[in-house]
Design a protein around this motif. Structure first.
Motif, PDB file in Angstrom:
ATOM      1  N   ALA A 204      43.535  64.295  74.593  1.00 44.03           N
ATOM      2  CA  ALA A 204      44.723  64.853  73.939  1.00 44.03           C
ATOM      3  C   ALA A 204      45.806  65.165  74.963  1.00 44.03           C
ATOM      4  N   VAL A 205      45.380  65.714  76.132  1.00 47.74           N
ATOM      5  CA  VAL A 205      46.360  66.000  77.191  1.00 47.74           C
ATOM      6  C   VAL A 205      46.991  64.711  77.692  1.00 47.74           C
ATOM      7  N   ASP A 206      46.154  63.670  77.884  1.00 47.33           N
ATOM      8  CA  ASP A 206      46.696  62.377  78.313  1.00 47.33           C
ATOM      9  C   ASP A 206      47.690  61.839  77.298  1.00 47.33           C
ATOM     10  N   LYS A 207      47.340  61.960  76.029  1.00 49.75           N
ATOM     11  CA  LYS A 207      48.255  61.477  74.993  1.00 49.75           C
ATOM     12  C   LYS A 207      49.545  62.288  74.979  1.00 49.75           C
ATOM     13  N   GLU A 208      49.391  63.619  75.120  1.00 48.29           N
ATOM     14  CA  GLU A 208      50.596  64.451  75.159  1.00 48.29           C
ATOM     15  C   GLU A 208      51.448  64.110  76.376  1.00 48.29           C
ATOM     16  N   ARG A 209      50.775  63.883  77.535  1.00 46.86           N
ATOM     17  CA  ARG A 209      51.526  63.505  78.723  1.00 46.86           C
ATOM     18  C   ARG A 209      52.209  62.158  78.526  1.00 46.86           C
ATOM     19  N   ALA A 210      51.480  61.224  77.913  1.00 52.69           N
ATOM     20  CA  ALA A 210      52.087  59.915  77.643  1.00 52.69           C
ATOM     21  C   ALA A 210      53.276  60.049  76.707  1.00 52.69           C
ATOM     22  N   ILE A 211      53.119  60.925  75.690  1.00 56.38           N
ATOM     23  CA  ILE A 211      54.235  61.142  74.767  1.00 56.38           C
ATOM     24  C   ILE A 211      55.411  61.772  75.498  1.00 56.38           C
ATOM     25  N   ALA A 212      55.106  62.790  76.356  1.00 55.09           N
ATOM     26  CA  ALA A 212      56.180  63.442  77.107  1.00 55.09           C
ATOM     27  C   ALA A 212      56.862  62.447  78.054  1.00 55.09           C
ATOM     28  N   GLU A 213      56.039  61.616  78.738  1.00 61.14           N
ATOM     29  CA  GLU A 213      56.617  60.612  79.619  1.00 61.14           C
ATOM     30  C   GLU A 213      57.454  59.610  78.842  1.00 61.14           C
TER      31      GLU A 213
END
Length: 341
Positions: A204-213
């Motif tokens: 979920a953190v990776d996905k959130e980071r990907a979304i933020a990026e």
């Protein structure tokens, strides 16, 4: 159980086919068999009734493993009578001739024997292994061990009994031991669950980071496009201003050139006009260069008089009159002197 009907002198007994009846009178066996029906004297008779159908005895016994851990064994034993005469000699199945019930509790005695044997065979099996090995092996080895113990033991055969089936339903440790044994598995499962939770959170953190990026990349791209748009707008505005300035310069230059051309034309016109006037004046001067002053004076007076609209007064002094007469005389003399020349 057998049914006994009481009458004044004799009683009537009627037994089921699954029951083996032994009728003793005065200490001697008079009748024996299954499903009998007969009259008897209750004051001189003794009757036994032995059930010949299969009977089931559930059991729950406790034992210890080789590492001194308490275990509980649950199951059931199905048994039956195969030799009623032998069993009647070992267990009292005498019935009350008035009520038709057993005088004692014969089946409790048999259950006690069976329970003792089951406990003996099960304990012999449990003592040979540690608790983890026993639990991992399951119920089948324990059931086989108890069945083998019954097959090898002669106690039941001597009593006229036979084991039909023997089943072990459960082999359970104590609650404390169960929790202790479950702890490693529980911890392992809990660790796997935690790892799954951490993995899910990390994903979920990776996905959130990907979304933020992705959002940051989009914002950067939008900012870059906005910058390019502003630069293009500035360039267009500058080009438009330069175009307007160039147009104004060209317009001013054209106006200046037109003004210069007009001025040159006007100057040329003025020069032409002045040159013509100068030429006319020169011609006039040339025409009047040899004219006597008196004539010139007359001409001037004539032109002056032509320009005057009204003469209010005229003053003539003697000097002016003398000069005028003298000039008039000169004019008159000049024509006359001409032919003489």
């Amino acid at each position: 159980m057998a049914q006994i009907k009481r009458y004044p002198v004799y009683n009537l007994l009627r037994a089921e086919a699954s029951s083996h009846i032994q009728y003793f009178r005065r200490g001697k066996l008079r009748k024996a068999g299954r499903g009998l029906s007969f009259w008897f004297d209750p004051h001189r008779a003794s009757i036994t009734e032995i059930p010949m159908d299969d009977r089931e005895m559930p059991f729950m016994i406790k034992g210890q493993s080789s590492d001194y851990q308490d275990l509980a064994v649950q199951g059931s034993v199905t048994w039956r009578v195969v030799a009623a005469e032998a069993l009647s000699q070992r267990v009292d199945y005498t019935i009350d001739l008035k009520k038709g019930q057993y005088n004692g509790k014969p089946e409790d005695q048999i259950r006690s024997v069976l329970s003792g044997l089951v406990r003996q065979f099960a304990d012999s099996y449990l003592k040979g292994k540690d608790v983890r090995t026993l639990l991992e092996a399951g119920l089948s080895p324990l059931q086989a061990a108890i069945s083998a113990g019954f097959a090898e033991d002669s106690t039941l055969a001597a009593m006229g009994l036979e084991i039909v089936t023997m089943r072990v339903a459960a082999l359970t440790p104590s609650s404390e031991l169960s929790r202790a044994l479950q702890a490693p598995t529980f911890e392992s499962l809990q660790q796997k669950a935690d790892e799954a939770t951490f993995s899910r959170r990390a994903l979920a953190v990776d996905k959130e980071r990907a979304i933020a990026e992705n959002e940051l990349s989009n914002q950067t791209e939008l900012a870059s496009r906005r910058k390019d748009l502003i630069a293009r707008e500035n360039e267009n505005a500058r080009a438009e201003a330069e175009a307007k300035a160039e147009a104004q310069r060209l317009s001013a230059q054209a106006a200046a050139e037109a003004t210069i051309i007009g001025a040159d034309a006007e100057a040329q016109r003025i020069r032409s006009v002045e040159q013509a006037a100068a030429d006319m004046e020169q011609a006039r001067m040339d025409a009047v260069r040899n004219v006597p002053p008196a004539v010139l004076f007359a001409i001037a007076a004539q032109e002056f008089a032509g320009k005057l609209k009204q003469v209010d007064s005229l003053t003539i002094n003697p000097d002016m009159l003398a000069s005028l007469v003298q000039q008039m005389g000169g004019l008159l003399a000049a024509p006359n002197a001409g032919p003489d020349r």
